[in-house]
Design an enzyme around this catalytic site. Structure first.
Site, PDB file in Angstrom:
ATOM      1  N   SER A 193       0.798  -1.226   0.000  1.00 35.99           N
ATOM      2  CA  SER A 193       0.000   0.000   0.000  1.00 35.99           C
ATOM      3  C   SER A 193       0.827   1.271   0.000  1.00 35.99           C
ATOM      4  O   SER A 193       0.304   2.345  -0.322  1.00 35.99           O
ATOM      5  CB  SER A 193      -0.950   0.016   1.205  1.00 35.99           C
ATOM      6  OG  SER A 193      -0.231  -0.116   2.416  1.00 35.99           O
ATOM      7  N   ASP A 222      -4.246   7.874   7.847  1.00 32.46           N
ATOM      8  CA  ASP A 222      -5.092   6.924   8.547  1.00 32.46           C
ATOM      9  C   ASP A 222      -4.261   6.137   9.556  1.00 32.46           C
ATOM     10  O   ASP A 222      -3.128   6.520   9.856  1.00 32.46           O
ATOM     11  CB  ASP A 222      -5.858   6.021   7.573  1.00 32.46           C
ATOM     12  CG  ASP A 222      -4.965   5.053   6.802  1.00 32.46           C
ATOM     13  OD1 ASP A 222      -3.805   4.830   7.192  1.00 32.46           O
ATOM     14  OD2 ASP A 222      -5.446   4.493   5.790  1.00 32.46           O
ATOM     15  N   HIS A 238      -1.091   4.684   7.354  1.00 33.50           N
ATOM     16  CA  HIS A 238      -0.427   5.264   6.183  1.00 33.50           C
ATOM     17  C   HIS A 238      -0.166   6.763   6.321  1.00 33.50           C
ATOM     18  O   HIS A 238      -1.019   7.503   6.818  1.00 33.50           O
ATOM     19  CB  HIS A 238      -1.291   5.010   4.945  1.00 33.50           C
ATOM     20  CG  HIS A 238      -1.622   3.573   4.727  1.00 33.50           C
ATOM     21  ND1 HIS A 238      -2.837   3.029   5.104  1.00 33.50           N
ATOM     22  CD2 HIS A 238      -0.882   2.562   4.214  1.00 33.50           C
ATOM     23  CE1 HIS A 238      -2.843   1.735   4.807  1.00 33.50           C
ATOM     24  NE2 HIS A 238      -1.669   1.424   4.274  1.00 33.50           N
TER      25      HIS A 238
END
Length: 390
Positions: free
Chosen positions: A45, A336, A339
């Site tokens: 990610s 978040d 991240h």
């Protein structure tokens, strides 16, 4: 890096030489301008521009809903941040267009590269199996691209493109978070598990090399235990320690072994060049000294709920519908529970591109992009025939 819900972690988320190169076709010129270097991206990610939008992923492994993407794109793209990621900035610095998700529908030329990264992916196939594009599958997609380029450009032009390209990889965070919550440690020692991860990564690197890859950039593992999600878990455990040290042990081991593995490949594979970006140190430095880098908050996430906003509820699509959202994302290090914000990614991308040896070595990515492999002798590639993709 990956996902966490109800305070339980599910996952954390070339080959052509100048000795024979003579441009022979106008078609080749139209597809492969000679003033750019292609950029191929593999990983999780940290680098995923939205591939998980197009697979049977759960929302734990997706970010294609608001407020993701709000800062730059003004809509959710599938990137796990409020805006751009490191590859987006690197593409800009290298005078390339944004590299779209490989799985995004449309007619992709691939002469500028491809991005195969998938949020939640690991080096091991078992990590979030069935809901992400694992590293081995990303490799299979790359082999399809290599075949496509040969058919489109011809052998000579495609070999040169792949030889000059830069290959950027960020993988491992999900591999090292998962054992904490899935009892892998019952079956493997830290060394055994690390060997499995490094073994899979090595096979992928060698396969890319066989297809022409020579210039590789790697991101080491960040301080996993100090992410807002991990801090929330630590707090739930009633510990006085702020960070979840168990989550960081494997990351530190990985960061110790990765340079040794790459050094071994350098001595084994002719023409192999690499860089390692020290994500661990650069991220930890910002966590410990946020104001030095222009941030007001480096412990609490901008988006989420619970302590540290560490519950992975940003967007309200992951089982918990209620979440909090900060008013000024530029003040935050984390968007978040796992991240970073676009602002952090931009700072890190600048270091990846042109940083000194204290943060990226033995080369930075700018040096890799500018390095030409055209002088490599033809004999070096005699053992690398183009074979049919598996």
């Amino acid at each position: 890096m990956a996902s966490f819900s109800n305070f339980q972690m599910i996952h954390f988320l070339l080959i052509f030489s100048s000795c024979v190169f003579i441009p022979t076709s106008s078609q080749s010129h139209s597809h492969q301008p000679h003033n750019h270097v292609a950029f191929f991206i593999f990983g999780d990610s940290l680098l995923d521009p939205g591939n998980n939008n197009y697979i049977n992923a759960t929302t734990l492994n997706q970010a294609n809903f608001t407020p993701y993407g709000e800062t730059f794109f003004k809509y959710p793209t599938g990137r796990f941040s409020d805006g751009r990621l490191i590859p987006d900035f690197i593409s800009e610095y290298a005078n390339l267009p944004l590299i779209p998700p490989y799985l995004q529908p449309g007619d992709h030329e691939f002469t500028y590269g491809a991005n195969f990264a998938s949020g939640g992916a690991g080096a091991l196939d078992e990590i979030n199996q069935g809901t992400v594009v694992n590293l081995n599958t990303q490799l299979r997609y790359f082999k399809k691209v290599e075949k496509h380029l040969r058919q489109k450009l011809g052998d000579e032009e495609s070999k040169k493109l792949l030889l000059d390209a830069v290959y950027f990889i960020s993988i491992g965070g999900n591999d090292y978070i998962s054992p904490l919550f899935r009892n892998y440690s019952v079956f493997y020692s830290h060394k055994q598990y690390l060997d499995m991860v490094m073994g899979n990564l090595t096979v992928v690197i060698e396969d890319i090399y066989q297809k022409g890859g020579r210039k590789f950039g790697f991101v080491n593992i960040g301080p996993l235990g100090c992410l807002p999600a991990m801090k929330a878990i630590k707090l739930q455990q009633g510990s006085s320690d702020e960070c979840l040290e168990e989550a960081t042990v494997l990351a530190k081991l990985h960061n110790t072994v990765l340079p040794e593995v790459l050094k071994g490949l350098e001595s084994k594979l002719k023409g192999f060049k690499y860089s390692i970006f020290d994500f661990y140190t650069t991220a930890k430095e910002r966590m410990d000294n946020p104001s030095k880098y222009g941030f007001k908050e480096a412990k609490i996430a901008c988006c989420g709920s619970g302590p540290y906003r560490g519950l992975y509820s940003c967007g309200g699509m992951r089982g918990t519908t209620e979440y909090e959202l900060c008013s000024n994302v530029s003040e935050y290090m984390f968007f978040d529970s796992f991240h970073p914000t676009e602002r952090v990614y931009q700072q890190l991308a600048e270091l990846v591109w042109s940083g000194s040896h204290n943060v990226i070595k033995p080369y930075n990515l700018k040096q890799l992009f500018e390095h030409s492999e055209e002088g490599i002798p033809c004999s070096q590639f005699e053992h690398l025939p183009y074979t049919m993709n598996k």
